[in-house]
Design a protein around this motif. Structure first.
Motif, PDB file in Angstrom:
ATOM      1  N   LEU A 104       0.822  -1.206   0.000  1.00  0.00           N
ATOM      2  CA  LEU A 104       0.000   0.000   0.000  1.00  0.00           C
ATOM      3  C   LEU A 104       0.855   1.255   0.000  1.00  0.00           C
ATOM      4  N   VAL A 105       2.013   1.169   0.654  1.00  0.00           N
ATOM      5  CA  VAL A 105       2.907   2.324   0.708  1.00  0.00           C
ATOM      6  C   VAL A 105       3.739   2.425  -0.564  1.00  0.00           C
ATOM      7  N   GLU A 106       4.350   1.298  -0.966  1.00  0.00           N
ATOM      8  CA  GLU A 106       5.265   1.320  -2.098  1.00  0.00           C
ATOM      9  C   GLU A 106       4.551   1.472  -3.433  1.00  0.00           C
ATOM     10  N   GLU A 107       3.330   0.952  -3.556  1.00  0.00           N
ATOM     11  CA  GLU A 107       2.614   0.988  -4.823  1.00  0.00           C
ATOM     12  C   GLU A 107       1.405   1.915  -4.759  1.00  0.00           C
ATOM     13  N   ALA A 108       1.476   2.881  -3.884  1.00  0.00           N
ATOM     14  CA  ALA A 108       0.363   3.819  -3.752  1.00  0.00           C
ATOM     15  C   ALA A 108       0.197   4.632  -5.032  1.00  0.00           C
ATOM     16  N   VAL A 109      -1.034   4.919  -5.395  1.00  0.00           N
ATOM     17  CA  VAL A 109      -1.354   5.695  -6.587  1.00  0.00           C
ATOM     18  C   VAL A 109      -1.713   7.116  -6.161  1.00  0.00           C
ATOM     19  N   ASP A 110      -1.015   8.075  -6.767  1.00  0.00           N
ATOM     20  CA  ASP A 110      -1.303   9.474  -6.494  1.00  0.00           C
ATOM     21  C   ASP A 110      -2.473   9.896  -7.367  1.00  0.00           C
ATOM     22  N   VAL A 111      -3.664   9.986  -6.769  1.00  0.00           N
ATOM     23  CA  VAL A 111      -4.866  10.275  -7.545  1.00  0.00           C
ATOM     24  C   VAL A 111      -4.906  11.717  -8.018  1.00  0.00           C
ATOM     25  N   THR A 112      -3.960  12.534  -7.587  1.00  0.00           N
ATOM     26  CA  THR A 112      -3.922  13.918  -8.058  1.00  0.00           C
ATOM     27  C   THR A 112      -3.177  14.053  -9.382  1.00  0.00           C
ATOM     28  N   LEU A 113      -2.468  12.993  -9.806  1.00  0.00           N
ATOM     29  CA  LEU A 113      -1.764  13.029 -11.084  1.00  0.00           C
ATOM     30  C   LEU A 113      -2.743  12.840 -12.239  1.00  0.00           C
ATOM     31  N   PRO A 114      -2.389  13.251 -13.449  1.00  0.00           N
ATOM     32  CA  PRO A 114      -3.269  13.013 -14.600  1.00  0.00           C
ATOM     33  C   PRO A 114      -3.526  11.531 -14.767  1.00  0.00           C
ATOM     34  N   TRP A 115      -4.791  11.181 -14.927  1.00  0.00           N
ATOM     35  CA  TRP A 115      -5.134   9.761 -14.991  1.00  0.00           C
ATOM     36  C   TRP A 115      -4.763   9.134 -16.328  1.00  0.00           C
ATOM     37  N   ASP A 116      -4.663   9.939 -17.363  1.00  0.00           N
ATOM     38  CA  ASP A 116      -4.337   9.397 -18.681  1.00  0.00           C
ATOM     39  C   ASP A 116      -3.013   9.984 -19.136  1.00  0.00           C
ATOM     40  N   ARG A 117      -1.967   9.170 -19.082  1.00  0.00           N
ATOM     41  CA  ARG A 117      -0.639   9.663 -19.445  1.00  0.00           C
ATOM     42  C   ARG A 117      -0.448   9.746 -20.954  1.00  0.00           C
ATOM     43  N   ARG A 118      -1.319   9.110 -21.724  1.00  0.00           N
ATOM     44  CA  ARG A 118      -1.200   9.172 -23.181  1.00  0.00           C
ATOM     45  C   ARG A 118      -2.202  10.198 -23.705  1.00  0.00           C
ATOM     46  N   PRO A 119      -1.739  11.344 -24.164  1.00  0.00           N
ATOM     47  CA  PRO A 119      -2.682  12.386 -24.592  1.00  0.00           C
ATOM     48  C   PRO A 119      -3.488  11.935 -25.801  1.00  0.00           C
ATOM     49  N   LEU A 120      -4.756  12.298 -25.797  1.00  0.00           N
ATOM     50  CA  LEU A 120      -5.628  11.959 -26.909  1.00  0.00           C
ATOM     51  C   LEU A 120      -5.367  12.897 -28.080  1.00  0.00           C
ATOM     52  N   GLY A 121      -5.548  12.381 -29.269  1.00  0.00           N
ATOM     53  CA  GLY A 121      -5.417  13.213 -30.440  1.00  0.00           C
ATOM     54  C   GLY A 121      -6.685  14.036 -30.662  1.00  0.00           C
TER      55      GLY A 121
END
Length: 369
Positions: A104-121
């Motif tokens: 839970l600590v090491e693989e925690a997901v930062d929900v404040t980051l952009p959820w989609d790292r691949r920008p849509l065209g």
């Protein structure tokens, strides 16, 4: 024959001695307590509770004892093995809980980051505007016609009353395909689509033809060797310039907003007669020629009108070339630049922005314009 050895003392069997069983038990418990990971605990289980562990081997010795000696030895070894198994279960639960907490600590997901790292065209604004223009005319009952960008010379010029000596046929305006004897060009307008339509269909004809065209223009802020046009063609009985004016007024209002109308200025085109340049009311100053501060409008340069395209009644020679009887049918045609229309609608000042593929330009238009 001698009888059974009733005097056998199991204490004399080393693996079954009480102190030896206790030593194996304590050694196993210590190894289990020292395991700091599930992998280490698995190894401790194999070493101290597996089939080859000291307690398992001691348990096998019990079967060789006389009946009266088995009970006490069995209890002693069984209690030791039970304690080891219980310690294993407790330690397993502790290590699994620690592993889950660590994950839970090491693989925690930062929900404040952009959820989609691949920008849509994004669809190109010229494509979207072309489809919107087509929708305007389809809603009027027209059809959309298309044709090839590599076109026959006859369809691109001769069928449209552009004679052999017309300057547009030279290398200065036209891209010719090799070898020259094939008489193929990159179409200089979408009018060949109109010719193809008249050759393959019987009037009445109501078509709009958006598409890409090519001319040997310089590439700068206001010109491009590749650009986009939309042309319309109507061939029917009783068609007049009034029908043309009404159609273009509706088109202009659909593109630039309510109250935008058009005007005609006499001009010349080989494929229409009479011909006219089409101007539309300036959509910024609404035809006043003045900006809000009272100064001349920068968009129309104070004239109140903006040049938009060309139009006219279809030349009878074009109708004859395409197999239509000019005594029975008349028609009108018009043509506008889609790129120019887009620049008007959205204040694009440099035409190169339309063609250089910068995603920052296309995404600004979203999914609808």
């Amino acid at each position: 024959m001698s009888g059974p050895n009733t005097e056998y003392d199991p204490v004399e069997v080393t693996p079954l001695k009480a102190e030896e069983v206790e030593r194996m038990r304590e050694e196993a418990l210590a190894a289990i307590a020292a395991a700091t990971s599930l992998e280490a605990l698995k190894q401790a289980r194999l070493d101290h509770a597996g089939d080859r562990s000291p307690l398992a081997l001691a348990n096998r010795e019990i079967g060789a004892l006389p009946p009266q000696a088995r009970k006490e030895a069995g209890q002693r070894v069984g209690q030791a093995r039970g304690a080891v198994n219980q310690a294993l279960a407790v330690r397993q639960a502790v290590l699994e809980e620690e592993q889950e907490a660590r994950i839970l600590v090491e693989e925690a997901v930062d929900v404040t980051l952009p959820w989609d790292r691949r920008p849509l065209g994004a669809r190109h604004p010229i494509t979207m505007l072309s489809e919107r223009i087509a929708d305007v005319f389809v809603a009027m009952g027209w059809e959309v016609a298309e044709g090839p960008v590599v076109e026959a010379e006859w369809l691109n010029f001769d069928a449209l009353n552009l004679g052999p000596d017309h300057p547009a046929r030279t290398m200065q305006d036209t891209f010719w395909a090799d070898p020259p004897e094939n008489a193929l060009v990159l179409r200089t307008h979408t009018s060949p689509v109109q010719a193809r339509t008249m050759l393959t269909r019987t009037p009445p004809i109501y078509v709009v033809c958006p598409g890409r065209v090519f001319r040997t223009d310089e590439y700068d802020a206001t010109h491009s060797p590749v650009f986009h046009q939309v042309e319309g063609l109507v061939v029917d009985r009783g068609i007049t310039m009034a029908h043309l004016k009404g159609s273009l007024d509706h088109f202009a209002e659909s593109m630039f907003g309510e109250g935008i109308t058009t005007r005609f200025r006499p001009s010349y085109f080989p494929f229409t007669e009479p011909s006219a340049e089409v101007d539309l009311v300036c959509f910024v100053c609404r035809g006043t020629g003045r900006a809000s501060a009272g100064e001349p409008c920068r968009t129309c340069k104070g004239e109140g009108w903006i040049e938009w395209g060309g139009c006219g009644v279809v030349n009878p020679r074009v109708l004859v070339s395409c197999g239509v009887d000019p005594e029975e049918f008349t028609g009108f045609a018009f043509g506008m630049g889609i790129d120019r229309t887009l620049m008007f609608r959205h204040g694009v000042e440099d035409m190169r922005d339309l063609f250089e593929g910068d995603v920052r330009f296309t995404t600004a238009f979203g999914t609808e314009i």
